[in-house]
Design a protein around this motif. Structure first.
Motif, short mmCIF file in Angstrom:
data_model
loop_
_atom_site.label_atom_id
_atom_site.label_comp_id
_atom_site.label_asym_id
_atom_site.label_seq_id
_atom_site.Cartn_x
_atom_site.Cartn_y
_atom_site.Cartn_z
N UNK A 31 6.53 -65.75 40.77
CA UNK A 31 6.05 -66.13 42.10
C UNK A 31 5.42 -64.94 42.83
N UNK A 32 4.33 -65.20 43.50
CA UNK A 32 3.57 -64.23 44.32
C UNK A 32 2.81 -63.19 43.50
N UNK A 33 2.97 -63.23 42.17
CA UNK A 33 2.31 -62.20 41.36
C UNK A 33 0.79 -62.39 41.35
N UNK A 34 0.34 -63.64 41.27
CA UNK A 34 -1.11 -63.86 41.25
C UNK A 34 -1.75 -63.35 42.54
N UNK A 38 -4.57 -60.37 42.81
CA UNK A 38 -5.82 -60.58 43.54
C UNK A 38 -6.00 -59.53 44.63
N UNK A 39 -4.92 -59.29 45.36
CA UNK A 39 -4.96 -58.29 46.42
C UNK A 39 -5.29 -56.91 45.85
N UNK A 40 -4.71 -56.61 44.71
CA UNK A 40 -4.96 -55.31 44.08
C UNK A 40 -6.44 -55.16 43.72
N UNK A 41 -7.03 -56.23 43.19
CA UNK A 41 -8.44 -56.15 42.80
C UNK A 41 -9.32 -55.99 44.04
N UNK A 42 -8.96 -56.69 45.11
CA UNK A 42 -9.75 -56.56 46.35
C UNK A 42 -9.67 -55.13 46.87
N UNK A 43 -8.44 -54.58 46.82
CA UNK A 43 -8.28 -53.21 47.32
C UNK A 43 -9.02 -52.23 46.41
N UNK A 44 -9.03 -52.52 45.12
CA UNK A 44 -9.75 -51.64 44.19
C UNK A 44 -11.23 -51.66 44.52
N UNK A 45 -11.76 -52.83 44.75
CA UNK A 45 -13.18 -52.94 45.09
C UNK A 45 -13.51 -52.14 46.35
N UNK A 55 0.55 -51.35 44.98
CA UNK A 55 0.61 -52.68 44.36
C UNK A 55 1.01 -52.59 42.88
N UNK A 56 0.43 -51.61 42.19
CA UNK A 56 0.73 -51.47 40.76
C UNK A 56 2.20 -51.12 40.56
N UNK A 57 2.72 -50.30 41.47
CA UNK A 57 4.15 -49.96 41.36
C UNK A 57 5.00 -51.21 41.57
N UNK A 58 4.60 -52.02 42.55
CA UNK A 58 5.34 -53.25 42.85
C UNK A 58 5.29 -54.21 41.64
N UNK A 90 -4.38 -54.33 32.98
CA UNK A 90 -4.75 -54.70 34.34
C UNK A 90 -5.26 -53.47 35.11
N UNK A 91 -4.55 -52.35 34.95
CA UNK A 91 -4.91 -51.13 35.67
C UNK A 91 -6.31 -50.65 35.26
#
Ligand code: ASP
Ligand code: MG
Length: 374
Positions: A31-34, A38-45, A55-58, A90-91
């Motif tokens: 749960x909440x992983x997707x 998504x949030x991680x990719x947005x922040x990466x962009x 996020x990656x640590x979490x 993913x990273x």
């Protein structure tokens, strides 16, 4: 797949059925992983290194903790290796986006599937630790789709062929396949996803491709209800609904089922159970091609976060139909879901009527973007 405890329950439910007949399992992400991915990719962009790292640590902690709680010590090393390898994948994609400053849709889909690949790995490892032969299967190898990244459509014939090659031999050997929900790939192997909440859809595609006897969809509610129980306290669970009713409810906001789930099943008339994994003894709702029941409405549903857009030609000299055609075309290009369209006539100030159109649409970031700039 919320926690180690929930994965244990899911595994027990699968194991009980697996003892009676061949079973394939489709899992969603924890749960909440997707959302986190998504949030991680947005922040990466956006180039936000600190948030990406947090996020990656979490992401890592959540899966490592779950692995620790789920598996006996002697199995943990191998599972942890698998978890780290997937998070590494993913990273790598997120870092690429950070360098580019953009999020190419196909890379997004490839990255988003990591949530399900992690939970499939955990579930398969746990089943094995319980003495059940199980294998994690990446649905990119099974579900063939078109190239509409983020909201892909299954191609059933190639999917049948892939399922016959990948899943059927496992079932024949009494091995339990634990397939990832949500993802697939194009015929030339590019990774895709089926839209948010798409794991139900994956399961129905797999059920149709395997000519399954039935499909069981496990959620956290008792079945399909007469109304949203958060809004209507005395809502009741429906014993049975038709495919058409269930699809209409899902399409119009009932959260219990992904709206596209029933389409692949209709042709082969595969029945579905919608059941609560927190209360498996409850009967749940059966979804069938036809049911015997009283006339009249069976359920109501509602939707939040929708936008109502009204347009009106600035003058009667403009072709309203053309204005409408251009607007709809823009919505189609932005891949915006349209819920309803109406037309009505504004008070005529000449002998010509001025038509006015409104539509309801699910708001999305892309839509807001378009709306602002179009
Ligand atoms: N994990 C995906 C999502 O959150 C698919 C699913 O859960 O059904 O959208
Ligand atoms: Mg779901």
């Amino acid at each position: 797949m919320g926690s180690a405890d929930r994965i244990r329950v899911a595994a027990r439910l699968a194991t009980e059925q697996h003892a009676l007949r061949p079973v394939a399992v489709v899992v969603s992400a924890m749960s909440k992983i997707t959302d986190l991915l998504l949030d991680t990719l947005r922040k990466a962009e956006a180039g936000d290194q600190t948030d990406v790292d947090a996020n990656l640590r979490h992401l890592t902690t959540r899966h490592i903790d779950c692995c620790g709680a789920l598996l006996p010590p002697e199995r943990q090393e191998a599972a942890l290796g698998g978890i780290h390898a997937l998070i590494q994948e993913f990273t790598r994609i997120a870092k690429g986006m950070m360098m580019l400053g953009e999020r190419p849709p196909r890379s997004v889909d490839e990255a988003m599937a990591v949530g399900e690949r992690l939970s499939a790995l955990l579930m398969a490892e746990y089943l094995e630790s319980q003495g059940v032969a199980a294998v994690a299967v990446n649905a990119a190898e099974v579900i063939a789709t078109d190239a509409l990244f983020g909201n892909a459509n299954p191609l059933m014939e190639p999917t049948r062929q892939r399922a016959a090659k990948i899943l059927q031999p496992l079932l024949d050997k009494h091995i339990l396949p634990v397939m990832t929900g949500f993802n697939g790939s194009t015929l030339d192997g590019r990774p895709t996803t089926l839209g948010r909440g798409g794991s139900d859809f994956s399961a129905s595609i797999a059920a149709a491709a395997l000519d399954a006897r039935e499909l069981w969809i496990w959620t956290d509610v008792d079945g399909i209800m007469t109304a949203d129980p958060r809004l209507v306290p005395n809502a009741q669970v429906l014993e049975a609904v038709t495919y058409a009713e269930a699809a209409e409810l899902a399409y119009n906001g009932a959260k219990v089922l992904h709206p596209r789930t029933l389409a692949p099943l209709a042709e082969r008339q595969i029945p579905v159970w919608s059941k609560n994994s927190f209360a498996p003894e409850k009967p749940g709702t059966r979804i069938l091609p036809k049911i015997e029941c009283k006339q009249g409405p069976h359920a109501v549903t509602s939707m939040a976060d929708v936008a109502l857009v009204s347009i009106e030609p600035a003058s009667a000299a403009l072709s309203g139909t053309k204005v409408m055609a251009r607007s709809l075309d823009a919505l189609a290009r932005a891949n915006v879901e349209l819920l309803a369209i109406t037309s009505s006539s504004a008070p005529p100030n000449s002998w010509k009527k001025i038509w006015r159109w409104s539509w309801l649409t699910v708001t999305s970031n892309r839509f807001k973007w378009m709306y602002r700039w179009a």
